[in-house]
Design an enzyme around this catalytic site. Structure first.
Site, PDB file in Angstrom:
ATOM      1  N   ARG A 151       0.855  -1.196   0.000  1.00 34.00           N
ATOM      2  CA  ARG A 151       0.000   0.000   0.000  1.00 34.00           C
ATOM      3  C   ARG A 151       0.881   1.233   0.000  1.00 34.00           C
ATOM      4  O   ARG A 151       1.856   1.293   0.763  1.00 34.00           O
ATOM      5  CB  ARG A 151      -0.870   0.041   1.266  1.00 34.00           C
ATOM      6  CG  ARG A 151      -1.972  -0.976   1.294  1.00 34.00           C
ATOM      7  CD  ARG A 151      -2.500  -1.134   2.689  1.00 34.00           C
ATOM      8  NE  ARG A 151      -1.421  -1.530   3.618  1.00 34.00           N
ATOM      9  CZ  ARG A 151      -1.551  -1.618   4.924  1.00 34.00           C
ATOM     10  NH1 ARG A 151      -2.690  -1.330   5.496  1.00 34.00           N
ATOM     11  NH2 ARG A 151      -0.533  -1.982   5.688  1.00 34.00           N
ATOM     12  N   GLY A 250     -16.467   6.181   2.352  1.00 36.52           N
ATOM     13  CA  GLY A 250     -15.702   7.353   1.947  1.00 36.52           C
ATOM     14  C   GLY A 250     -16.192   7.923   0.638  1.00 36.52           C
ATOM     15  O   GLY A 250     -17.301   7.611   0.179  1.00 36.52           O
ATOM     16  N   CYS A 257      -3.917   2.029  -8.440  1.00 36.05           N
ATOM     17  CA  CYS A 257      -4.095   0.579  -8.612  1.00 36.05           C
ATOM     18  C   CYS A 257      -5.548   0.137  -8.790  1.00 36.05           C
ATOM     19  O   CYS A 257      -5.886  -0.491  -9.791  1.00 36.05           O
ATOM     20  CB  CYS A 257      -3.489  -0.148  -7.417  1.00 36.05           C
ATOM     21  SG  CYS A 257      -1.762   0.275  -7.173  1.00 36.05           S
TER      22      CYS A 257
HETATM   23  C1  UGA Z   1      -3.716  -1.030  -3.038  1.00 35.17           C
HETATM   24  C2  UGA Z   1      -3.751  -2.332  -2.234  1.00 35.17           C
HETATM   25  O1  UGA Z   1      -4.248  -2.086  -0.912  1.00 35.17           O
HETATM   26  C3  UGA Z   1      -2.351  -2.959  -2.136  1.00 35.17           C
HETATM   27  O2  UGA Z   1      -2.432  -4.205  -1.465  1.00 35.17           O
HETATM   28  C4  UGA Z   1      -1.834  -3.165  -3.562  1.00 35.17           C
HETATM   29  O3  UGA Z   1      -0.543  -3.740  -3.563  1.00 35.17           O
HETATM   30  C5  UGA Z   1      -1.777  -1.830  -4.279  1.00 35.17           C
HETATM   31  O4  UGA Z   1      -3.119  -1.278  -4.321  1.00 35.17           O
HETATM   32  C6  UGA Z   1      -1.263  -2.076  -5.663  1.00 35.17           C
HETATM   33  O5  UGA Z   1      -1.920  -2.779  -6.443  1.00 35.17           O
HETATM   34  O6  UGA Z   1      -0.136  -1.674  -5.967  1.00 35.17           O
HETATM   35  P1  UGA Z   1      -3.105   1.524  -2.508  1.00 35.17           P
HETATM   36  O7  UGA Z   1      -3.483   1.840  -3.920  1.00 35.17           O
HETATM   37  O8  UGA Z   1      -1.867   2.116  -1.948  1.00 35.17           O
HETATM   38  O9  UGA Z   1      -2.953  -0.077  -2.313  1.00 35.17           O
HETATM   39  O10 UGA Z   1      -4.314   2.020  -1.630  1.00 35.17           O
HETATM   40  P2  UGA Z   1      -5.280   1.437  -0.501  1.00 35.17           P
HETATM   41  O11 UGA Z   1      -4.758   1.739   0.839  1.00 35.17           O
HETATM   42  O12 UGA Z   1      -5.670   0.039  -0.788  1.00 35.17           O
HETATM   43  O13 UGA Z   1      -6.562   2.380  -0.747  1.00 35.17           O
HETATM   44  C7  UGA Z   1      -7.218   2.389  -2.031  1.00 35.17           C
HETATM   45  C8  UGA Z   1      -8.402   3.320  -2.011  1.00 35.17           C
HETATM   46  O14 UGA Z   1      -9.457   2.804  -1.206  1.00 35.17           O
HETATM   47  C9  UGA Z   1      -8.098   4.711  -1.456  1.00 35.17           C
HETATM   48  O15 UGA Z   1      -8.757   5.677  -2.264  1.00 35.17           O
HETATM   49  C10 UGA Z   1      -8.681   4.680  -0.052  1.00 35.17           C
HETATM   50  O16 UGA Z   1      -9.066   5.933   0.451  1.00 35.17           O
HETATM   51  C11 UGA Z   1      -9.900   3.779  -0.286  1.00 35.17           C
HETATM   52  N1  UGA Z   1     -10.381   3.100   0.938  1.00 35.17           N
HETATM   53  C12 UGA Z   1      -9.599   2.176   1.553  1.00 35.17           C
HETATM   54  C13 UGA Z   1     -11.649   3.384   1.439  1.00 35.17           C
HETATM   55  O17 UGA Z   1     -12.394   4.239   0.894  1.00 35.17           O
HETATM   56  N2  UGA Z   1     -12.089   2.706   2.538  1.00 35.17           N
HETATM   57  C14 UGA Z   1     -11.341   1.771   3.156  1.00 35.17           C
HETATM   58  O18 UGA Z   1     -11.809   1.178   4.156  1.00 35.17           O
HETATM   59  C15 UGA Z   1     -10.049   1.498   2.665  1.00 35.17           C
END
Ligand code: UGA
Length: 432
Positions: A151, A250, A257
């Site tokens: 992440r 959210g 990703c």
């Molecule tokens: C994501 C995955 O979590 C990683 O495991 C993966 O390796 C990565 O993509 C990738 O493919 O390289 P990331 O893009 O850094 O990681 O972001 P996340 O933390 O997963 O969040 C993604 C989105 O979901 C964000 O916009 C975040 O705000 C949103 N989100 C996340 C929510 O709205 N609610 C949640 O409970 C969690």
């Protein structure tokens, strides 16, 4: 055991992978095709915001285990392993564009030492391990899929404390060689065939995106029937089969990703003859969420944002990163500005004047370097990224700066009672 590793691509994944492998004791050369980026890294400047990464890079460079070079071939010439960490952007038809990965493979094919292993960390469609094998055209070189689950913002932690390590190869001895690079890391290792490893990556991201879209859809139901989403997710999360993680409602999911990978998986399935209607629905719910948040702002200012002054806290796609790629905040603001609102925004990692990488994304937005200045004369405040700092700001000061004390809290971040006590009208996601 110390191995020589080339890492091709110095983005989030490449830099984290290179630094962490060097931290584990290997000798790593990271290569990029961007001369400015390589020069900056050689001066000790880390071009991305990633917790713990710059100190780890410094420590490994000083220890002589990590260096940066221009061009893939220079890095790959003496390696035991070459990690491909190049982008796989979305092509015009939603599929992943493999040109970067094919170019990288082409450029290292001739120089790779005998029996080197090429490790693919980039997120690639099922079958790409074979494509890389074909481009390399080297019968002595094995290609292994080893997807990343990092992440942004906690990539170093995720690399060193993974939930699992996935290795896909038809060559068992190459798979074991790759597994042995992660010495010192305690995690289950899943060794499978390349197609299954590639699918694990897409399925994991798509499942997480599904979880969030589901929660955002339940939030819409909560709003309609008068339930409180925060309590609903708490009650759901205690069921161990569901869990508390990735249940935060959210403004929709974004980043480099989820949007790209979910569309790519729909396409992969379609090409293979399966209509992935469920995942298409997940994407639609996400896009509707941008619209729903924009509508909340409109409702608060009397039905239309035309002429309204909107203050914004948070532009990045999530907190603890400076990444604006596919940020829900930008999609929501584009809608509001299309409908005639003026926007003044604050984000702890976005400064004005913005750097060239971001100019296109933020064109025409007024960006200020102080959260209270963003609220000056505003008709409504939108909280779009869950930066912790926003929780501790002085709400009295915010109220007196605004023309009308109104908040749309798209992350359910602020204390609702504290807002009410200070005379704010407020709307959250799945709760008043
Ligand atoms: C994501 C995955 O979590 C990683 O495991 C993966 O390796 C990565 O993509 C990738 O493919 O390289 P990331 O893009 O850094 O990681 O972001 P996340 O933390 O997963 O969040 C993604 C989105 O979901 C964000 O916009 C975040 O705000 C949103 N989100 C996340 C929510 O709205 N609610 C949640 O409970 C969690």
């Amino acid at each position: 055991m110390n191995n020589k590793i080339a890492v091709i691509g110095c983005g989030y994944v490449g830099l984290t992978t290179g630094a962490c492998l060097a931290h584990l004791g290997h000798t790593v050369i990271c290569a990029d095709v961007d001369a400015d980026r390589v020069d900056a890294l050689n001066r000790g400047e880390v071009p991305i915001l990633e917790a713990g990464l710059d100190s780890m890079i410094r420590e490994c460079v000083e220890g002589g285990r990590l260096s940066f070079v221009l061009g893939e071939a220079t890095a790959a010439a003496e390696c035991d392993f070459a990690y491909l960490c190049v982008p796989t952007p979305q092509g015009p038809d939603g599929s992943a564009d493999l040109s970067f990965i094919e170019n990288a493979a082409r450029n290292i094919a001739a120089v790779l030492p005998l029996e080197a292993v090429v490790v693919n960390k980039s997120t690639v469609p099922v079958g790409s391990t074979r494509v890389v094998e074909q481009v390399l055209g080297r019968s002595d070189v094995s290609v292994v899929s080893n997807p990343e689950f990092l992440r942004e913002g906690s990539a170093v932690h995720d690399f060193l404390h993974p939930d699992r390590i996935v290795i896909g190869s038809d060559d068992q001895s190459a798979a074991i060689r790759v597994a042995s690079l992660y010495i010192g890391i305690t995690a289950p290792v899943i060794v499978t065939d390349p197609a299954s490893a590639e699918t694990i990556k897409y399925a994991s991201n798509a499942f997480l995106a599904t979880k969030i879209s589901f929660v955002n859809a339940i939030a819409a139901v909560c709003e309609a029937i008068g339930a409180d989403m925060n309590d609903v997710v708490l009650g759901m999360g205690y069921d161990r089969r569901i869990g508390h993680e990735f249940l935060r409602p959210g403004p929709g999911w974004g980043g480099s990703c989820f949007p790209k990978d979910s569309r790519a998986l729909v396409r992969i399935a379609e090409d293979a003859g399966y209509d992935f209607d469920l995942l298409r629905g997940v994407i639609t719910v996400n896009e509707e969420q941008f619209e729903r948040v924009a509508s909340k702002a409109a409702e608060m200012v009397g039905g239309s944002v035309n002429g309204a002054r909107i203050a914004v806290w948070g532009l990045t796609f999530k907190a603890r990163t400076d990444d604006l790629r596919d940020s829900p905040a930008l999609s929501i603001l584009a809608r509001l500005r299309r409908d005639g609102a003026t926007v003044r925004a604050f984000d702890p990692t976005v400064t004005h004047p913005v750097d060239s990488r971001r100019t296109g994304l933020l064109e025409g937005l007024e960006i200020v370097s102080d959260p209270y200045a963003a609220c000056e004369d505003a008709d409504v405040l939108l909280v779009l990224t869950e930066w912790d700092d926003f929780k501790w700001l002085d709400l009295d000061k915010v109220a007196s700066a605004m023309a009308h004390p109104r908040v749309v809290d798209a992350r359910n971040l602020l204390d609702r009672e504290a807002l009410r006590r200070r005379g704010f009208e407020s709307k959250g996601i799945g709760r008043a």
